[in-house]
Design an enzyme around this catalytic site. Structure first.
Site, mmCIF file in Angstrom:
data_model
loop_
_atom_site.group_PDB
_atom_site.id
_atom_site.type_symbol
_atom_site.label_atom_id
_atom_site.label_comp_id
_atom_site.label_asym_id
_atom_site.label_seq_id
_atom_site.Cartn_x
_atom_site.Cartn_y
_atom_site.Cartn_z
ATOM 1 N N ASP A 154 0.893 -1.163 0.022
ATOM 2 C CA ASP A 154 0.054 0.159 0.114
ATOM 3 C C ASP A 154 0.853 1.342 0.114
ATOM 4 O O ASP A 154 1.997 0.914 0.705
ATOM 5 C CB ASP A 154 -0.935 -0.018 1.249
ATOM 6 C CG ASP A 154 -2.202 0.729 0.986
ATOM 7 O OD1 ASP A 154 -2.270 1.623 -0.168
ATOM 8 O OD2 ASP A 154 -3.187 0.545 1.656
ATOM 9 N N GLU B 90 -7.847 -0.156 4.626
ATOM 10 C CA GLU B 90 -6.477 -0.304 4.517
ATOM 11 C C GLU B 90 -5.855 -0.931 5.802
ATOM 12 O O GLU B 90 -5.146 -1.790 5.683
ATOM 13 C CB GLU B 90 -5.963 0.843 3.896
ATOM 14 C CG GLU B 90 -6.205 1.339 2.490
ATOM 15 C CD GLU B 90 -5.496 2.642 1.931
ATOM 16 O OE1 GLU B 90 -5.513 2.709 0.866
ATOM 17 O OE2 GLU B 90 -5.596 3.698 2.903
HETATM 18 C C1 5RP Z 1 -5.698 5.882 0.034
HETATM 19 C C2 5RP Z 1 -4.059 5.903 0.336
HETATM 20 C C3 5RP Z 1 -3.064 6.050 -0.455
HETATM 21 O O1 5RP Z 1 -2.202 4.854 -0.339
HETATM 22 C C4 5RP Z 1 -2.184 7.211 -0.353
HETATM 23 O O2 5RP Z 1 -2.996 8.480 -0.629
HETATM 24 C C5 5RP Z 1 -1.105 7.433 -1.305
HETATM 25 O O3 5RP Z 1 -1.633 7.287 -2.697
HETATM 26 P P1 5RP Z 1 -0.531 7.556 -3.524
HETATM 27 O O4 5RP Z 1 0.153 6.320 -4.040
HETATM 28 O O5 5RP Z 1 -1.523 7.810 -4.788
HETATM 29 O O6 5RP Z 1 0.314 8.877 -3.494
HETATM 30 O O7 5RP Z 1 -3.822 6.205 1.815
HETATM 31 O O8 5RP Z 1 -6.468 6.081 1.024
#
Ligand code: 5RP
Length: 246
Positions: free
Chosen positions: A98, A120
């Site tokens: 993630d 998440e």
């Molecule tokens: C979603 C999140 C995402 O993982 C976080 O915002 C990072 O996003 P990105 O990879 O587009 O920068 O927490 O809820």
């Protein structure tokens, strides 16, 4: 006309996503995060599935589920993991991947720009290994200096939770839709208060305090959950940080 060249941040996200996909082994049960960096990992896992890799993934959002299905990654819900079987153990997922919005030197996180932070966190906590994928712009010395802490709330309770967040030192703002009138509505049908703090000294204590507010489903402070952070660069290099898990 050739497509425009990707910017360096996108290249760093792609490098990180591909490095994460390379950690996946045959037979693994995965957590599939949400966001643009994890999207590169899901697409790369899909490519490996087409080449014969056998995995299943638990998506953390409608967005991740749609992406996984489009990429050909088999998806499963938590119901499909047999969590009622004691043999499932504390970590029925092998690996969760993630992104994050901020990463501290200890590997604590702020997540939730995509409003998927509650699912998440559930998925990250079920995984033996939780690998966080970021580019260098996400690294901070102190959480809460660049990004607000997203707090998912029952719409009925929003004024009360906002008041309590102000008492904790935040400036909370209800997140509004960009191509929709009114508040952002999460995959759970709830709202998000973005609580801006002037830096967070004790993320664990603040997280516990927010969790204790009536009407809060969850928040985007992830403390002691990450096992690894992969920091990508536009040149394709990856810095790998090992984190102590609580
Ligand atoms: C979603 C999140 C995402 O993982 C976080 O915002 C990072 O996003 P990105 O990879 O587009 O920068 O927490 O809820």
């Amino acid at each position: 006309m050739p497509p425009p060249a990707a910017d360096s941040q996108t290249e760093a996200k792609r490098a990180t996503g591909h490095a994460a996909a390379a950690l996946v082994e045959d037979g693994m049960r995965l957590g599939l995060g949400t966001g643009s960096t994890t999207a590169f990992a899901i697409e790369a896992i899909g490519q490996r599935v087409r080449e014969g890799l056998r995995v299943v993934g638990v998506p953390t959002s409608f967005a991740a589920e749609r992406l996984a299905r489009a990429a050909g990654v088999p998806v499963v819900s938590l119901d499909g993991l047999g969590l009622d079987d004691p043999a499932a153990g504390p970590h029925p997922l092998d690996l969760a991947l993630d992104g994050a919005d901020e990463v501290s030197p200890a590997g604590d996180l702020i997540k939730g720009r995509g409003a998927a932070h509650v699912r998440e966190k559930v998925v990250a906590a079920l995984a033996a290994r939780f690998v966080v994928l970021v580019d260098a712009s996400k690294r901070v010395e102190r959480l809460g200096t660049a990004q607000p802490v997203p707090v998912e709330v029952l719409p009925f309770a929003e004024p009360a939770v906002a008041r309590s967040l102000r008492a904790l030192g935040a400036d909370p703002v209800l997140r509004m839709g960009e191509r929709k009138d009114g508040p952002v509505v999460t995959d759970q049908g709830l709202w998000v208060l973005d609580a801006r703090f002037d830096g967070v000294d004790d993320p664990a204590a603040l997280g516990a305090a927010i969790d204790g507010l009536p009407g809060v489903l969850g928040h985007g402070l992830f403390v002691g959950l990450a096992t690894d952070v992969l920091v990508g660069t536009a040149g394709g290099g990856i810095e790998h940080l090992d984190c102590a898990r609580d």
